[in-house]
Enzyme design. Sequence first.
Site, PDB file in Angstrom:
ATOM      1  N   GLY A  70       0.810  -1.209   0.000  1.00  0.00           N
ATOM      2  CA  GLY A  70       0.000   0.000   0.000  1.00  0.00           C
ATOM      3  C   GLY A  70       0.848   1.266   0.000  1.00  0.00           C
ATOM      4  O   GLY A  70       0.530   2.233  -0.694  1.00  0.00           O
ATOM      5  N   SER A  71       1.932   1.254   0.754  1.00  0.00           N
ATOM      6  CA  SER A  71       2.755   2.469   0.851  1.00  0.00           C
ATOM      7  C   SER A  71       3.332   2.847  -0.514  1.00  0.00           C
ATOM      8  O   SER A  71       3.254   4.003  -0.942  1.00  0.00           O
ATOM      9  CB  SER A  71       3.902   2.263   1.846  1.00  0.00           C
ATOM     10  OG  SER A  71       3.396   1.985   3.127  1.00  0.00           O
ATOM     11  N   ASN A 151      -7.767   4.057   8.608  1.00  0.00           N
ATOM     12  CA  ASN A 151      -7.158   2.897   9.256  1.00  0.00           C
ATOM     13  C   ASN A 151      -7.216   2.946  10.775  1.00  0.00           C
ATOM     14  O   ASN A 151      -7.054   1.932  11.430  1.00  0.00           O
ATOM     15  CB  ASN A 151      -5.706   2.708   8.791  1.00  0.00           C
ATOM     16  CG  ASN A 151      -4.902   3.973   8.860  1.00  0.00           C
ATOM     17  OD1 ASN A 151      -5.250   4.987   8.264  1.00  0.00           O
ATOM     18  ND2 ASN A 151      -3.829   3.935   9.605  1.00  0.00           N
ATOM     19  N   GLN A 179      -7.641  -0.139   3.553  1.00  0.00           N
ATOM     20  CA  GLN A 179      -8.498  -0.719   4.599  1.00  0.00           C
ATOM     21  C   GLN A 179      -9.808  -1.241   4.026  1.00  0.00           C
ATOM     22  O   GLN A 179     -10.531  -1.983   4.688  1.00  0.00           O
ATOM     23  CB  GLN A 179      -8.797   0.324   5.688  1.00  0.00           C
ATOM     24  CG  GLN A 179      -7.616   0.651   6.573  1.00  0.00           C
ATOM     25  CD  GLN A 179      -7.196  -0.501   7.476  1.00  0.00           C
ATOM     26  OE1 GLN A 179      -8.024  -1.304   7.917  1.00  0.00           O
ATOM     27  NE2 GLN A 179      -5.916  -0.603   7.757  1.00  0.00           N
ATOM     28  N   HIS A 201      -1.882  -7.724   2.591  1.00  0.00           N
ATOM     29  CA  HIS A 201      -1.840  -8.226   3.978  1.00  0.00           C
ATOM     30  C   HIS A 201      -2.959  -7.680   4.855  1.00  0.00           C
ATOM     31  O   HIS A 201      -3.108  -8.091   6.008  1.00  0.00           O
ATOM     32  CB  HIS A 201      -0.461  -8.004   4.611  1.00  0.00           C
ATOM     33  CG  HIS A 201      -0.147  -6.608   5.032  1.00  0.00           C
ATOM     34  ND1 HIS A 201      -0.263  -6.190   6.335  1.00  0.00           N
ATOM     35  CD2 HIS A 201       0.300  -5.536   4.350  1.00  0.00           C
ATOM     36  CE1 HIS A 201       0.113  -4.921   6.427  1.00  0.00           C
ATOM     37  NE2 HIS A 201       0.457  -4.501   5.230  1.00  0.00           N
ATOM     38  N   THR A 237      11.964  -7.903 -10.518  1.00  0.00           N
ATOM     39  CA  THR A 237      11.347  -9.192 -10.817  1.00  0.00           C
ATOM     40  C   THR A 237      10.067  -9.339 -10.014  1.00  0.00           C
ATOM     41  O   THR A 237      10.057  -9.096  -8.809  1.00  0.00           O
ATOM     42  CB  THR A 237      12.332 -10.326 -10.479  1.00  0.00           C
ATOM     43  OG1 THR A 237      13.519 -10.098 -11.231  1.00  0.00           O
ATOM     44  CG2 THR A 237      11.759 -11.692 -10.830  1.00  0.00           C
ATOM     45  N   CYS A 324       1.851   2.393  12.911  1.00  0.00           N
ATOM     46  CA  CYS A 324       2.953   3.287  12.560  1.00  0.00           C
ATOM     47  C   CYS A 324       3.212   4.302  13.650  1.00  0.00           C
ATOM     48  O   CYS A 324       4.298   4.829  13.781  1.00  0.00           O
ATOM     49  CB  CYS A 324       2.643   4.017  11.268  1.00  0.00           C
ATOM     50  SG  CYS A 324       1.784   2.981  10.106  1.00  0.00           S
TER      51      CYS A 324
HETATM   52  C1  LIG Z   1      -1.617  -0.478   6.017  1.00  0.00           C
HETATM   53  C2  LIG Z   1      -1.978   0.758   5.271  1.00  0.00           C
HETATM   54  C3  LIG Z   1      -1.118   1.305   4.308  1.00  0.00           C
HETATM   55  C4  LIG Z   1       0.259   0.752   4.045  1.00  0.00           C
HETATM   56  O1  LIG Z   1       0.210  -0.484   3.389  1.00  0.00           O
HETATM   57  P1  LIG Z   1       1.520  -1.429   3.396  1.00  0.00           P
HETATM   58  O2  LIG Z   1       1.171  -2.519   2.458  1.00  0.00           O
HETATM   59  O3  LIG Z   1       1.705  -1.885   4.794  1.00  0.00           O
HETATM   60  O4  LIG Z   1       2.636  -0.582   2.880  1.00  0.00           O
HETATM   61  C5  LIG Z   1      -1.540   2.417   3.619  1.00  0.00           C
HETATM   62  N1  LIG Z   1      -2.741   2.962   3.849  1.00  0.00           N
HETATM   63  C6  LIG Z   1      -3.600   2.473   4.755  1.00  0.00           C
HETATM   64  C7  LIG Z   1      -4.923   3.107   4.939  1.00  0.00           C
HETATM   65  C8  LIG Z   1      -3.250   1.351   5.495  1.00  0.00           C
HETATM   66  O5  LIG Z   1      -4.083   0.882   6.408  1.00  0.00           O
END
Ligand SMILES: *Cc1c(COP(=O)(O)O)cnc(C)c1O
Length: 396
Positions: A70-71, A151, A179, A201, A237, A324
């Site tokens: 997500g990041s 989140n 989320q 995840h 990759t 975080c």
């Molecule tokens: C967990 C989360 C992220 C980050 O995702 P990662 O896969 O852990 O990098 C970004 N935005 C929200 C709203 C999240 O809950």
Amino acid sequence: MNIYADNAATTKMSKAAIEAMLPYMDEIYGNPSSLHSVGQRANEALADARMRIATLLNCEPREITFTSGGSEADNQALISAAKLGERVGKKHIISTAFEHHAVLHTLDKLGKMGFEITLLDVPENGLITPEEVEAAIRPDTCLVSVMYANNEIGTVQPITEIGAVCRAHGVLFHTDAVQAAGHLHIDIKAQNIDMLSLSAHKFHGPKGIGVLYSKKGILLSNVIEGGAQERGKRAGTENLPAIMGMAAALEEACHSIDEHAAHLIPLRNKLIDGLAQIPHSILNGDKDKRLPSNVHFCFEGIEGESLLLLLDDKGICASSGSACTSGSLDPSHVLLAIGRPHEIAHGSLRLSLSEDVTEEEVDYMIQAVTDVVTYLRNMSPVWRELTSGKSEFIIK
Ligand SMILES: *Cc1c(COP(=O)(O)O)cnc(C)c1O
């Protein structure tokens, strides 16, 4: 009793996701870019996963870019939209004060590069309105980024309407749906979404894999440079085992969204009603427009960290907010954004339920939190000042 109530931080992988990954570790381990048969089988699987994910989101396979999570998807979405705006002299970006740090820190960076950032205020109920977004749009606005579901406090934003406002003004709309994916319905076309981030995840898939959806015609800027994978827009990759696990997890989750919500919502409400009985406590975020799994409270006169440690002793894995921010003493930016004062923001608790939570577990959580809050307050000098009238309660 052992209860994992931190599913907003990460989830347990599903059996289906694990099984979907295994063949791509020891049998079809080829590099999808290789021309030989093992590589080509990997490449076919990659195309298949991309197509299945695109179908679930209602978009085209070529609009899917696999990222490390997500990041990275958030970073790439914002940087790409900003660079496209810059080319036509549009350097204003709108987002909100309660986004994930993957969005907020990228915006900080863009701010230092000369972009003007408007962070919308978040009302106490944790819901951004399309009107608020529209009022902030200017002729030089190139991007609006509003998360689908928060989140920490779990509030669900009216993204379809926000997307419609953006489209009417010719502004790109990105939503961090990390989320939401697998938990709320997503229909990219119907919801007026130009760019979207998700992460496996958070829906029982593997860690370290995610998706950036970008509507065809939007030129992505590379965040990772190197080989020509992902149409040349994301080098490296492909993490095929994780991609296959993500596709399986997303399919499983998307097919059960309504069933899971029907199970979770009454239990979530029971948990909310139970915790609201604790004196001087307050629910954060709208009671109904929130994720079916999310319960988030502040308790006056409580230190969030002590609460978490004592709950852990009782077998409950919870969080004070986002993974975080724990470990730092700064109060959550989300709670400050919805107007909770520092003293209150420190005493926060997030219980993010899994789909298989039981009523017995909910009863246990209500009792455990009530007991721990009472115990901590009885030892607290701050609480003594409040109850003796020397200082005033903030939460009535
Ligand atoms: C967990 C989360 C992220 C980050 O995702 P990662 O896969 O852990 O990098 C970004 N935005 C929200 C709203 C999240 O809950």
